[in-house]
Design a protein around this motif. Structure first.
Motif, mmCIF file in Angstrom:
data_model
loop_
_atom_site.group_PDB
_atom_site.id
_atom_site.type_symbol
_atom_site.label_atom_id
_atom_site.label_comp_id
_atom_site.label_asym_id
_atom_site.label_seq_id
_atom_site.Cartn_x
_atom_site.Cartn_y
_atom_site.Cartn_z
ATOM 1 N N LEU A 103 -6.570 0.065 -0.524
ATOM 2 C CA LEU A 103 -6.497 -0.614 -1.837
ATOM 3 C C LEU A 103 -7.780 -0.387 -2.626
ATOM 4 C CD1 LEU A 103 -4.847 -4.120 -1.199
ATOM 5 C CD2 LEU A 103 -3.823 -2.125 -2.303
ATOM 6 N N CYS A 104 -8.903 -0.445 -1.911
ATOM 7 C CA CYS A 104 -10.201 -0.292 -2.589
ATOM 8 C C CYS A 104 -10.350 1.091 -3.217
ATOM 9 C CB CYS A 104 -11.342 -0.538 -1.613
ATOM 10 S SG CYS A 104 -11.372 -2.214 -0.987
ATOM 11 N N GLU A 105 -9.630 2.056 -2.688
ATOM 12 C CA GLU A 105 -9.768 3.423 -3.197
ATOM 13 C C GLU A 105 -8.800 3.738 -4.330
ATOM 14 O OE1 GLU A 105 -9.468 5.751 0.357
ATOM 15 O OE2 GLU A 105 -11.461 5.114 1.039
ATOM 16 N N MET A 106 -7.899 2.809 -4.651
ATOM 17 C CA MET A 106 -6.897 3.099 -5.691
ATOM 18 C C MET A 106 -7.388 2.648 -7.057
ATOM 19 S SD MET A 106 -3.414 1.907 -3.825
ATOM 20 C CE MET A 106 -2.924 2.604 -2.254
ATOM 21 N N GLU A 107 -7.314 3.534 -8.045
ATOM 22 C CA GLU A 107 -7.744 3.193 -9.402
ATOM 23 C C GLU A 107 -6.727 2.300 -10.109
ATOM 24 O OE1 GLU A 107 -10.424 3.351 -10.807
ATOM 25 O OE2 GLU A 107 -11.567 5.114 -10.245
ATOM 26 N N ASN A 108 -5.455 2.351 -9.699
ATOM 27 C CA ASN A 108 -4.411 1.609 -10.416
ATOM 28 C C ASN A 108 -4.189 0.195 -9.877
ATOM 29 O OD1 ASN A 108 -3.466 2.720 -8.062
ATOM 30 N ND2 ASN A 108 -1.378 3.025 -8.804
ATOM 31 N N VAL A 109 -5.145 -0.306 -9.100
ATOM 32 C CA VAL A 109 -5.048 -1.706 -8.699
ATOM 33 C C VAL A 109 -6.298 -2.452 -9.163
ATOM 34 C CG1 VAL A 109 -3.592 -1.268 -6.650
ATOM 35 C CG2 VAL A 109 -6.058 -1.384 -6.393
ATOM 36 N N THR A 110 -6.097 -3.704 -9.546
ATOM 37 C CA THR A 110 -7.219 -4.571 -9.903
ATOM 38 C C THR A 110 -7.399 -5.556 -8.763
ATOM 39 O OG1 THR A 110 -6.531 -4.404 -12.201
ATOM 40 C CG2 THR A 110 -8.132 -6.126 -11.675
ATOM 41 N N LEU A 111 -8.601 -5.650 -8.259
ATOM 42 C CA LEU A 111 -8.869 -6.485 -7.088
ATOM 43 C C LEU A 111 -9.879 -7.570 -7.442
ATOM 44 C CD1 LEU A 111 -9.323 -3.488 -4.594
ATOM 45 C CD2 LEU A 111 -7.256 -4.849 -4.942
ATOM 46 N N LEU A 112 -9.460 -8.818 -7.381
ATOM 47 C CA LEU A 112 -10.378 -9.934 -7.630
ATOM 48 C C LEU A 112 -10.571 -10.732 -6.335
ATOM 49 C CD1 LEU A 112 -9.199 -11.321 -11.104
ATOM 50 C CD2 LEU A 112 -11.032 -9.698 -10.611
ATOM 51 N N PRO A 115 -10.942 -12.576 3.851
ATOM 52 C CA PRO A 115 -11.543 -11.622 2.907
ATOM 53 C C PRO A 115 -11.540 -10.159 3.381
ATOM 54 C CG PRO A 115 -13.254 -12.742 4.132
ATOM 55 C CD PRO A 115 -11.969 -13.302 4.635
ATOM 56 N N LYS A 116 -10.770 -9.856 4.426
ATOM 57 C CA LYS A 116 -10.702 -8.449 4.861
ATOM 58 C C LYS A 116 -9.895 -7.654 3.849
ATOM 59 C CE LYS A 116 -10.819 -8.777 9.841
ATOM 60 N NZ LYS A 116 -9.816 -9.183 10.804
ATOM 61 N N MET A 117 -10.472 -6.551 3.397
ATOM 62 C CA MET A 117 -9.797 -5.739 2.380
ATOM 63 C C MET A 117 -9.396 -4.394 2.964
ATOM 64 S SD MET A 117 -9.521 -7.284 -0.407
ATOM 65 C CE MET A 117 -8.965 -5.824 -1.272
ATOM 66 N N PRO A 118 -8.125 -4.003 2.817
ATOM 67 C CA PRO A 118 -7.743 -2.669 3.267
ATOM 68 C C PRO A 118 -8.463 -1.617 2.433
ATOM 69 C CG PRO A 118 -5.822 -3.963 2.603
ATOM 70 C CD PRO A 118 -7.031 -4.731 2.189
ATOM 71 N N ILE A 177 0.849 -1.201 0.000
ATOM 72 C CA ILE A 177 0.000 0.000 0.000
ATOM 73 C C ILE A 177 0.879 1.244 0.000
ATOM 74 C CG2 ILE A 177 -1.634 1.335 1.419
ATOM 75 C CD1 ILE A 177 -2.841 -1.457 2.212
ATOM 76 N N SER A 178 1.922 1.214 0.821
ATOM 77 C CA SER A 178 2.740 2.424 0.867
ATOM 78 C C SER A 178 3.525 2.600 -0.440
ATOM 79 C CB SER A 178 3.544 2.456 2.167
ATOM 80 O OG SER A 178 4.848 2.246 1.978
ATOM 81 N N ALA A 179 3.966 1.504 -1.075
ATOM 82 C CA ALA A 179 4.664 1.622 -2.373
ATOM 83 C C ALA A 179 3.725 2.192 -3.445
ATOM 84 C CB ALA A 179 5.188 0.261 -2.812
ATOM 85 N N LEU A 180 2.452 1.792 -3.382
ATOM 86 C CA LEU A 180 1.478 2.310 -4.356
ATOM 87 C C LEU A 180 1.178 3.782 -4.069
ATOM 88 C CD1 LEU A 180 -0.860 -0.812 -4.460
ATOM 89 C CD2 LEU A 180 0.287 0.155 -6.460
ATOM 90 N N GLU A 181 1.011 4.093 -2.782
ATOM 91 C CA GLU A 181 0.715 5.489 -2.408
ATOM 92 C C GLU A 181 1.862 6.430 -2.789
ATOM 93 O OE1 GLU A 181 -2.400 4.808 1.319
ATOM 94 O OE2 GLU A 181 -0.276 5.079 1.746
ATOM 95 N N ASN A 182 3.096 5.911 -2.622
ATOM 96 C CA ASN A 182 4.268 6.743 -2.925
ATOM 97 C C ASN A 182 4.697 6.660 -4.385
ATOM 98 O OD1 ASN A 182 4.380 7.520 -0.239
ATOM 99 N ND2 ASN A 182 5.609 5.732 0.311
ATOM 100 N N ARG A 183 3.897 5.975 -5.198
ATOM 101 C CA ARG A 183 4.176 5.837 -6.636
ATOM 102 C C ARG A 183 5.532 5.176 -6.896
ATOM 103 N NH1 ARG A 183 -0.332 6.599 -9.665
ATOM 104 N NH2 ARG A 183 -1.759 7.612 -8.279
ATOM 105 N N GLN A 184 5.937 4.257 -5.987
ATOM 106 C CA GLN A 184 7.177 3.504 -6.223
ATOM 107 C C GLN A 184 6.972 2.439 -7.286
ATOM 108 O OE1 GLN A 184 8.214 1.904 -2.425
ATOM 109 N NE2 GLN A 184 9.072 3.823 -1.703
ATOM 110 N N ILE A 185 5.734 1.997 -7.433
ATOM 111 C CA ILE A 185 5.373 1.106 -8.535
ATOM 112 C C ILE A 185 4.099 1.669 -9.172
ATOM 113 C CG2 ILE A 185 6.430 -0.931 -7.466
ATOM 114 C CD1 ILE A 185 3.619 -1.960 -6.812
ATOM 115 N N ALA A 186 3.802 1.186 -10.401
ATOM 116 C CA ALA A 186 2.706 1.814 -11.146
ATOM 117 C C ALA A 186 1.342 1.224 -10.832
ATOM 118 C CB ALA A 186 2.984 1.708 -12.640
#
Ligand code: NAP
Length: 316
Positions: free
Chosen positions: A272-281, A266-269, A246-255
């Protein structure tokens, strides 16, 4: 021989189980409670458990000398079962390798393509009625064909993903595993995970879960990745330090990231749910009727072998 199946199965598997065995099929789709696991070990000769049923060392310690002699796990991953403690208690464990390979590799490619090409975000935009029409710089994503993919865990599923990447998308394949593989296509063995992470456009995780691979992908690995790289996880949630991701995504360390499994599912942070650049299945790797039936048959083949006193086809 009394058999307990820990979840409802596809109709064909339930029919076979009822025809061949004295079976009880649990109706609940949620994991077994500690009390249910203890009763199952005490009252049944064979149990077909699955993901989420935490047959821990403590459960076997509390169970004493169980009536149950086989846990015929439904699924290839068995990190929810303490196999050493099971054996010490006289309980064999089997799994369902192979049946899951292609379906899980397909989900890895679904996540890779969806995340790279922003398909989830695009679909949400269209459904929300906010699409204003095509233009040359609309929603530019990451090109996939010809890019470099790194596979962590080059086993059955890892190789099936690699084949799809190589033959289907003309990608350069590099991989990390405990040992180099003899493959019929070009793939570069890169034993150093950090070097692999630093050299790829897509890093795809296909290792088993468990103590050995817990947090294999941590803050350092994520930091080693390119700013434009995307992480795909179809393995087990615990393989990735989710807070670090989460912190790598927030800090744009990865795309971006494409995830089928989560550290505390099944607990979801919420992050993650608020990020457009992640796909969650929702852990869809093997979720087709055919595959779930094949997995069920494989588990029942192990039960049948046990009942007949034959060698177990898929011991772990
Ligand atoms: P597999 O054939 O046993 O492959 C596992 C690979 O991981 C092997 O190549 C192994 O290396 C490698 N490996 C093991 N420990 C490692 C470590 N510490 N570091 C690096 N590599 C390591 O298993 P599979 O059938 O491909 O399945 C892999 C996992 O996928 C399963 O255990 C399960 O957890 C997960 N899975 C998820 C879904 C889903 O629904 N998302 C579905 C099915 C499976 P060596 O070959 O060199 O020993």
């Amino acid at each position: 021989m009394k058999l307990l199946i820990a979840r409802p199965m596809t109709p064909v598997v339930e029919a076979r189980a009822r025809a061949e065995f004295d079976v009880e099929i649990r109706e609940n789709t949620l994991p077994m409670s500690q009390q249910e696991m203890l009763s199952a070990l005490a009252e049944f000769d064979v149990v077909v458990p699955t993901l989420g049923d935490q047959f821990s060392a403590q459960i076997f310690a509390d169970a004493g000398s169980p009536q149950c002699k086989l846990l015929a796990n439904f699924g290839v991953g068995y990190n929810h079962i303490d196999v050493q403690s099971a054996r010490a208690a006289g309980v064999e464990v089997t799994n369902t390798p192979g049946a899951v390979t292609d379906a899980t590799a397909d989900i890895a490619m679904t996540l890779l393509l969806t995340t790279a090409r922003r398909a989830g975000e695009g679909e949400r935009l269209v459904r929300a009625g906010q699409w204003q029409g095509w233009h040359p710089t609309q929603m530019l994503g990451h090109h996939v064909t010809g890019k470099r993919v790194g596979i962590v865990g080059m086993g059955r599923i890892g190789q099936a993903i690699a084949r799809r990447c190589h033959f289907g998308f003309g990608m350069q394949v590099a991989y990390q595993s405990r040992s180099a593989k003899d493959l019929d296509f070009a793939a570069e063995f890169t034993p150093d995970l950090h070097k692999l992470a630093a050299s790829v456009d897509f890093l795809v995780l296909a290792v088993p879960g468990g103590a050995e691979t817990r947090h294999l992908i941590n803050a350092q690995t994520l930091e080693a990745m390119n700013l434009s790289a995307i992480l795909i996880n179809i393995a087990r949630g615990e393989v990735v330090d989710e807070a670090a991701l989460i912190s790598a995504l927030e800090n744009r360390q990865i795309a971006g990231a494409g995830l089928d499994v989560y550290e505390f599912e099944p607990k979801m942070p919420q992050a993650l749910c608020e990020m457009e650049n992640v796909t969650l299945l929702p852990h869809l790797g093997t979720a087709t009727e055919e595959v779930r039936s094949n997995m069920g048959h494989m588990a029942l083949d192990n039960v049948a072998a046990f009942v007949a006193g034959r060698a177990l086809p898929n011991p772990v």
